[in-house]
Design a protein around this motif. Structure first.
Motif, short mmCIF file in Angstrom:
data_model
loop_
_atom_site.label_atom_id
_atom_site.label_comp_id
_atom_site.label_asym_id
_atom_site.label_seq_id
_atom_site.Cartn_x
_atom_site.Cartn_y
_atom_site.Cartn_z
N VAL A 217 0.83 -1.21 0.00
CA VAL A 217 0.00 0.00 0.00
C VAL A 217 0.86 1.25 0.00
O VAL A 217 0.61 2.20 -0.76
CB VAL A 217 -0.95 -0.01 1.21
CG1 VAL A 217 -1.61 1.34 1.39
CG2 VAL A 217 -2.03 -1.09 1.04
N VAL A 218 1.87 1.29 0.85
CA VAL A 218 2.75 2.46 0.91
C VAL A 218 3.48 2.66 -0.42
O VAL A 218 3.65 3.79 -0.89
CB VAL A 218 3.76 2.33 2.07
CG1 VAL A 218 4.78 3.46 2.02
CG2 VAL A 218 3.02 2.36 3.40
N LEU A 219 3.90 1.56 -1.04
CA LEU A 219 4.58 1.65 -2.33
C LEU A 219 3.66 2.24 -3.40
O LEU A 219 4.08 3.06 -4.22
CB LEU A 219 5.06 0.27 -2.76
CG LEU A 219 6.01 0.20 -3.96
CD1 LEU A 219 7.30 0.96 -3.66
CD2 LEU A 219 6.32 -1.25 -4.30
N ILE A 220 2.40 1.85 -3.38
CA ILE A 220 1.44 2.39 -4.34
C ILE A 220 1.23 3.89 -4.13
O ILE A 220 1.20 4.67 -5.09
CB ILE A 220 0.10 1.63 -4.23
CG1 ILE A 220 0.26 0.19 -4.73
CG2 ILE A 220 -0.99 2.35 -5.01
CD1 ILE A 220 -0.95 -0.68 -4.48
N VAL A 221 1.10 4.30 -2.85
CA VAL A 221 0.92 5.73 -2.56
C VAL A 221 2.13 6.53 -3.05
O VAL A 221 1.99 7.60 -3.66
CB VAL A 221 0.70 5.96 -1.05
CG1 VAL A 221 0.68 7.45 -0.73
CG2 VAL A 221 -0.60 5.32 -0.61
N LEU A 222 3.33 6.02 -2.81
CA LEU A 222 4.54 6.70 -3.27
C LEU A 222 4.57 6.78 -4.80
O LEU A 222 4.97 7.81 -5.37
CB LEU A 222 5.78 5.97 -2.77
CG LEU A 222 6.13 6.14 -1.29
CD1 LEU A 222 7.30 5.23 -0.92
CD2 LEU A 222 6.48 7.57 -0.98
N GLY A 223 4.17 5.71 -5.46
CA GLY A 223 4.15 5.72 -6.92
C GLY A 223 3.21 6.75 -7.47
O GLY A 223 3.53 7.46 -8.44
#
Length: 714
Positions: A531-537
């Motif tokens: 989830v955090v990786l998606i938000v950063l992307g």
């Protein structure tokens, strides 16, 4: 050097009506406070620390606890009185024990005698003649463990000189644990306020400015408490004292961080715009996206906890998310409104002056950036070296912390277990409770008595279609050996077809909690990372940059955990790591730790559009270094408040998160991320347009026209 800033001397005529907007926002918040503040005080009335509320409904020990509460006398609190004298019990001692039991039994009528076979005398003399004990079951109609244990100890104070007494047992441990949490919300709140106040005063060196973010964050905290209370009443969310304390820490920590970032950007824009409302609009345009992305990251990470089976863990998700959202809304509405109403004078004595040209100085962070730029490999390898050395600490004691070792200073209930085991080894463990169908009680009893690790098995009452058996293990409470005994007993009784036997009790509850937490970690941690990786992307519109940032955060967490384990084991002498610490620390350090990377990377992307990747990152580090470091210090200090509490679990969480945040703010964000960005170059933004050679401007300042054109092309 002097930089043209396209100053604005006044607001456009169409915006003059906007002068009333700040007052309207403040008025709405005052109205909201009138409703929410009274509700915030009710949060403590819905908190619970009972294992039956914390564990999932399908846990075996939960089923036992629910069944106990539904049967007559099953809801009783069990206390164990252990009298001991080093030279041996005298006749006067024995008479005193008998008198105490008779007095207490009349005051709190027991459901049954406490002899080994169920029909023996209520008091028991140890084989070495140096101790006596009896068990007292007190109905919950007299109150909870925390309200009963004190009067029980006071009632037994009248005894011969030299005769020692320890009141222990499951209910006494619960009572002493609840005493630790008594008033913890107020203590955490006041301590946090003091810590944040000191840091804000030191940061701004202003007699007034520090007070504004403190008041607004306080309003956000009270609103969050009221919101959580409504969530509990409306959706049955489980809130324990630990989560209630973490709510306060989260709101004050992130709320103050958002305030620091907004004030820093507002101070910049005040140099370029004469009208404070226009300056605030530009400040919000610059700071709000990063702040919103930061909040979204933390909220998304917290909501991942909803998939956890442990109710206290899953409950922390919406509780923490509500706190973060309240802080976000307050800092992007009420805080700007108050700053605009008070004007420039709020910064006195260092009032930012409007000027057509602003002198930019390299400063400490600019010089650091230049050094990193010259020695990129040294900065990268040196950072990884420091983090690697800290990670070695994971080789220390990472075993599970026993419930009896949770107290910073062992209370009477914990020392009493040691005395009980010394003189009554057959009763030295916390009792297991087995429920079986009455027709199978004798068969189950025989099987349990023959199970390795079982010292004593006592048949109990039959009621409501169930018969209970009390089982005392030979091993100390909450040890691996005791847990193995519980597993063997469960396996043995489950094999009795038709008995429907279930095994519970305090240690069984702790075992089920540990097993459930381990299962939750395997589910929640990968989900949080994704989830955090998606938000950063989505924020950076790239793939490489989010992967690099996530990798640095994971390495930072590993190093923080290793360094903390070394401190816990070697310096503080803790006897293990609480089962809940790894998951909580991972969640906070990944979700909160990545915040500082978001603040830096988002500013870096913004500057890259007009300066190029290298100069853009150096400019971002120079512009955000001071404020992000201050934000890291504030967040670390708020979590460090937990280390002032007398419970090992809270100390471990507070220290680990505070240490990890400092590591992120001072090393990872300040050195490692800039160094990696400079090494990777424009490919850090792949596959966005900024990763293409033709899209990136040459290193160096651009004209304002060029800036605007590139911004329009983004």
């Amino acid at each position: 050097m002097a930089v043209n800033a396209a100053p604005s001397r006044q607001a456009p005529p169409g915006r003059l009506a906007g002068r009333w907007v700040p007052w309207l926002v403040i008025g709405l918040w005052v109205a909201l406070a009138a409703v929410m503040v009274p509700l915030s005080g009710k949060l403590s009335s819905v908190t619970t620390d009972r294992a039956v509320d914390t564990l999932p409904a399908n846990a075996e020990s939960t089923k036992v606890a629910v069944l106990e509460d539904s049967l007559p006398g099953g809801e009783d609190n069990t206390f164990v009185f252990v009298y001991h004298r080093a030279g041996g019990m005298t006749d006067a001692d024995r008479a005193t024990v008998e008198r105490h039991y008779n007095t207490l039994a009349k005051r709190y009528p027991p459901k049954a005698a406490a002899g080994e076979d169920g029909d023996g005398p209520p008091t028991r003399l140890s084989t070495d003649g140096k101790a006596m004990m009896f068990t007292l079951d007190v109905s919950t109609t007299y109150g909870g463990p925390e309200t009963i244990v004190g009067p029980l100890r006071d009632a037994a104070k009248d005894r011969p000189a030299g005769l020692e007494l320890d009141v222990t047992g499951p209910a006494a441990v619960d009572g002493d644990m609840e005493a630790v949490f008594d008033g913890i919300d107020l203590q955490v709140f006041l301590t946090t306020v003091v810590v944040v106040t000191v840091l804000l005063v030191l940061t701004y060196r202003s007699p007034v400015l520090w007070f504004i973010p403190l008041v607004v964050v306080g309003a956000a905290a009270l609103t969050a408490m009221a919101t959580v209370y409504l969530l509990v009443k409306g959706f049955g969310i489980v809130v324990n004292d630990q989560n209630s304390a973490l709510l306060t820490i989260l709101v004050f920590g992130v709320g103050t961080d958002y305030a620091l970032l907004l004030i820093a950007r507002y101070r910049e824009t005040l140099h370029h715009h004469e009208n404070v409302r226009v300056a605030m609009v530009h400040a919000l345009r610059g700071a709000a996206p990063a702040i919103v992305a930061s909040a979204a990251t933390v909220v998304a990470g917290l909501l991942c906890l909803l998939v956890a089976d442990l109710n206290s863990t899953s409950g922390l998700g919406p509780i923490g998310a509500a706190g973060i959202l309240c802080a976000l809304v307050a800092m992007l509405t009420l805080f700007p409104a108050v700053l605009v109403v008070l004007g420039r004078r709020i910064f006195w004595p260092a009032i930012p002056r409007f000027s057509t040209a602003v002198e930019e100085k390299p400063g400490l962070w600019g010089r650091l950036g230049s050094t990193i730029n010259r020695r990129r490999w040294v900065a990268t390898l040196g950072s990884f070296g420091v983090l690697g050395v800290l990670a070695i600490g994971l080789a220390g004691n990472t075993g599970a912390l026993r419930e009896q070792d949770q107290f910073l200073s062992a209370p009477e209930s914990v020392t009493g277990f040691t005395v009980l085991r010394q003189h009554f080894p057959e009763l030295g463990g916390q009792p297991m409770t087995i429920f079986t169908r009455p027709a199978y009680q004798e068969r189950v009893l025989d099987i349990v008595k023959g199970t390795p690790g079982v010292a004593v098995a006592i048949p109990g009452q039959t009621s409501g279609g169930w018969a209970d058996i009390s089982v005392f293990p030979t091993d100390a409470p909450d040890t691996v050996a005791e847990y193995d005994t519980i597993k063997r007993v469960r396996t043995a009784v489950h094999a009795v077809s038709g008995a429907e036997a279930i095994v519970g009790g305090p240690s069984a509850e702790n075992l089920d909690t540990e097993v459930t937490t381990s299962r939750d970690e395997k589910l929640v941690i990968p989900l949080v990372l994704a989830v955090v990786l998606i938000v950063l992307g989505l924020l950076l519109r790239a793939i490489v940059a989010p992967l690099v940032l996530m990798a640095t955060v994971i390495v930072s967490f590993t190093a923080a955990f290793g360094g903390s384990v070394f401190i816990f084991d070697t310096v503080l002498g803790f006897k293990g790591i609480d089962y809940s610490v790894p998951l909580l620390a991972f969640l906070f350090l990944v979700a909160l730790g990545v915040d500082y990377n978001i603040f830096l990377a988002s500013r870096g992307r913004e500057e890259t559009v007009r300066l190029g990747t290298r100069q853009g990152m150096l400019k971002a580090l120079s512009a955000t270094g001071g404020v992000i470091t201050s934000a890291g210090l504030v967040l670390a200090a708020t979590f460090a408040v937990l280390t002032t509490l007398p419970l090992v679990m809270l100390i471990e969480v507070g220290f680990l998160v505070a240490f990890g945040v400092l590591l992120d703010a001072l090393l990872v964000r300040s050195v490692l991320v800039p160094a990696l960005t400079l090494l990777i170059g424009r490919r850090i933004w792949w596959p966005s347009r900024l990763s293409r050679p033709t899209a990136e401007p040459p290193d160096g300042p651009q004209s304002l026209a060029g800036d605007e054109e590139l911004a329009l092309q983004r």
